[in-house]
Motif scaffolding. Sequence first.
Motif, PDB file in Angstrom:
ATOM      1  N   GLN A 179     -49.151 -25.691  -2.582  1.00  0.00           N
ATOM      2  CA  GLN A 179     -48.778 -24.445  -3.239  1.00  0.00           C
ATOM      3  C   GLN A 179     -50.041 -23.645  -3.520  1.00  0.00           C
ATOM      4  N   VAL A 180     -49.924 -22.325  -3.492  1.00  0.00           N
ATOM      5  CA  VAL A 180     -51.071 -21.455  -3.663  1.00  0.00           C
ATOM      6  C   VAL A 180     -51.747 -21.721  -5.007  1.00  0.00           C
ATOM      7  N   VAL A 181     -53.087 -21.647  -5.020  1.00  0.00           N
ATOM      8  CA  VAL A 181     -53.835 -21.727  -6.278  1.00  0.00           C
ATOM      9  C   VAL A 181     -53.427 -20.529  -7.121  1.00  0.00           C
ATOM     10  N   TYR A 182     -52.894 -20.788  -8.300  1.00  0.00           N
ATOM     11  CA  TYR A 182     -52.098 -19.795  -9.007  1.00  0.00           C
ATOM     12  C   TYR A 182     -52.889 -18.623  -9.565  1.00  0.00           C
ATOM     13  N   ASN A 183     -54.103 -18.838  -9.948  1.00  0.00           N
ATOM     14  CA  ASN A 183     -54.869 -17.750 -10.558  1.00  0.00           C
ATOM     15  C   ASN A 183     -55.650 -16.960  -9.518  1.00  0.00           C
ATOM     16  N   GLY A 184     -54.942 -16.567  -8.451  1.00  0.00           N
ATOM     17  CA  GLY A 184     -55.537 -15.626  -7.509  1.00  0.00           C
ATOM     18  C   GLY A 184     -55.834 -16.149  -6.130  1.00  0.00           C
ATOM     19  N   GLY A 185     -55.283 -17.295  -5.742  1.00  0.00           N
ATOM     20  CA  GLY A 185     -55.564 -17.831  -4.426  1.00  0.00           C
ATOM     21  C   GLY A 185     -54.705 -17.228  -3.329  1.00  0.00           C
ATOM     22  N   LEU A 186     -55.151 -17.386  -2.093  1.00  0.00           N
ATOM     23  CA  LEU A 186     -54.378 -17.008  -0.928  1.00  0.00           C
ATOM     24  C   LEU A 186     -53.747 -18.251  -0.319  1.00  0.00           C
ATOM     25  N   ALA A 187     -52.755 -18.053   0.520  1.00  0.00           N
ATOM     26  CA  ALA A 187     -51.972 -19.157   1.067  1.00  0.00           C
ATOM     27  C   ALA A 187     -52.840 -20.115   1.883  1.00  0.00           C
ATOM     28  N   GLN A 188     -52.470 -21.379   1.841  1.00  0.00           N
ATOM     29  CA  GLN A 188     -53.028 -22.398   2.719  1.00  0.00           C
ATOM     30  C   GLN A 188     -51.868 -23.043   3.478  1.00  0.00           C
ATOM     31  N   ALA A 189     -52.026 -23.242   4.769  1.00  0.00           N
ATOM     32  CA  ALA A 189     -50.963 -23.849   5.568  1.00  0.00           C
ATOM     33  C   ALA A 189     -51.570 -24.471   6.816  1.00  0.00           C
ATOM     34  N   ARG A 190     -51.064 -25.639   7.203  1.00  0.00           N
ATOM     35  CA  ARG A 190     -51.480 -26.214   8.480  1.00  0.00           C
ATOM     36  C   ARG A 190     -50.745 -25.531   9.634  1.00  0.00           C
ATOM     37  N   VAL A 191     -49.458 -25.231   9.433  1.00  0.00           N
ATOM     38  CA  VAL A 191     -48.682 -24.500  10.428  1.00  0.00           C
ATOM     39  C   VAL A 191     -47.770 -23.507   9.714  1.00  0.00           C
ATOM     40  N   ARG A 192     -47.369 -22.464  10.430  1.00  0.00           N
ATOM     41  CA  ARG A 192     -46.307 -21.569   9.975  1.00  0.00           C
ATOM     42  C   ARG A 192     -45.367 -21.324  11.149  1.00  0.00           C
ATOM     43  N   TYR A 193     -44.309 -20.564  10.900  1.00  0.00           N
ATOM     44  CA  TYR A 193     -43.280 -20.391  11.916  1.00  0.00           C
ATOM     45  C   TYR A 193     -42.867 -18.930  12.004  1.00  0.00           C
TER      46      TYR A 193
END
Length: 660
Positions: A517-531
């Motif tokens: 889940q995104v780091v809540y205090n201002g992070g951007l998404a992290q993902a190994r894959v998306r669709y």
Amino acid sequence: MVSDMTSSASPGVRPRRFDALPTVTATVPVLEPPAWALAERHLFDLLDHAWRRFAACYTEPDGSLRYRRRLTSRDGVDDFYEAFFNWPQLYLLGGADDLLPAAERHWHGVTRQLTELGMLRDGYERGYDWFHQGESLLLLYGLCMAAPDRWRERAVGFAELYVDPARGNYDADLRIITRPHNGSDPDRTGLFDGGWYPWLPEEERLYGFPLDWLPTPGTAPSREDDPRLGAEMADRLGRGDVAMNMAVAGLVLNAFILTGDDRYRAWILGYVGGWRERTRANGGIVPDNVGRDGVVGSQLGGRWYGGHYGWSWPHGLYSVGQAAVVGALAAAVAGRDDGHLDLVRSTLDYVIAEGRVMRYREADSSMPVRGHAHLGEYADRPTLLVPFRRSDRGWFDFNPVHTAVPMALWFHSGADADRARLDDLRAGCGYDWRTVRPFRDKEEGGHEEPWYAYLRGDNPGYPDLILGAAQAQVRRRLALIDRHPGVDVPEADIHLWQQTNPVVTEALTQLTWGGPQVVYNGGLAQARVRYHDADARRPGLPPSVAALVSRIDPAATVLELVNLDPARRRRVVVQAGAFSEHAIRTVGYTSCPDRDWPGSFYDYLHRPIRTVRRHLGGAGPWLAVTLPPGTRIELTLELAVRSGPVTYAGPFDAGGAATS
């Protein structure tokens, strides 16, 4: 490390057809749908109902929240945006087509509302701390990821508030942001507009006041007993840079991904680089304050602790850690140099070394609600607790480690040392990391530990358990909405909206994207894959398709796709990375070579389903997968991690690769 990595929102690559991508077709039949696949699709259906009910209950036709009061302090902007913070993320995961325009309408409606309340200037926070600004911006970041062309100009304008020194927020020579409360209004200074910080009695009891070295030794400071505190806070804590401002790097990274403008990369590396140097000079622990002269501690009698939202007050590691990891990850992505993560690594290791094994119920935690929900019955058993805060009296405020921060480090780097830190924390804890509790914390996270155990191969039941917990979270929130329908919210209770927001994305993010889940205090998404849905030409899983990532090693990222629809073919583009930053080198996949597996109509039973492994060469960040009705496929992707540009452009954009 010098990098040639660039951002590429519209890199000018000529679009190609779906079938021109490396393509595989599923042939393994779905006879008994896996429980996780059914639960995943049921969760999508429940969430579709849930966000609509929330909107009907709490919002106006223009998207604003139903609020008839005024706001009397600088606080509150985040609470309005946070009610919708993960709605674009649900769309990106595969939520309803109309969820994205709904989220955009709510952003615009809330922005108009807050402007009328005097909280915004030119659509942006007039001036507040980045613990709260980072929370406010999650909605914007999700919209940029989902619809970059529509949100580019606005997001870039916000980033310029910090990158352009003429806007009054940044001192380029000293590499500092000039004040803790910053934003679009250069005339907003200090920390508050009254005579003292508007601290509620309960918060004062939990967190105390900073500057505890000013009163007579041995006495607890309070605004009633010591009238100096308000003026001293404004003077000492209300100017200069603070560690929480590192979260600004997320805003600037968003602009870099949208534009590829090297000015934004240079700013991130310069600003975060300054904090990295200060951390080294401070023995490996990030300091929380820098004076207007550029010197750590110059406004606090030489103390490296005591800054606004820093080590002494109010949250310590909880706030400093999140801001530092947002900044470090932004620098690592922009500069393609994981050495920037060292400012977080050394800080974590320093604090962990100060930890103690004790019962949580006996600790001096200032966040007991969170801790007890997280630990459950383990709150009565000895476990490793680490100090979150530091003052002249030493380290205090002992809590379980907030594992979202070390998890974000390991997810990005994959480094042995970052994995070993998690393994050591697990071994030192007095509770079972495989346990899944149906709680939801403020970050809509908190289940990093059982997910990590699943990825390490010793928590096989996690997908079913976390999907069940997500159902419980949504249904509880719906019950709270029913209990408080259309309530006239007083200012003191504006957290009601975020506390009843029934959209949950943690489980789907972990299971389908293989990311935290995104780091809540201002992070951007992290993902190994998306669709991406190739037929609808939009991001997210197609209807009836479920996905499960069971391994995230770069050499073997393993995921399964299941088409539960018995009649319709689905076409999916698998994307490597949140920003298409990885390249797919090779693909291993399951195939059923026996087309006669159903047997004849005289047979009472189908023939054994025999599968073989096949392989395909990859090229670039996308893989096309065709899923005929009622089929499944397991994919093993060998990735070249972070080998390409970071971009929000998808395979159906002009700067992407695939068209129908």
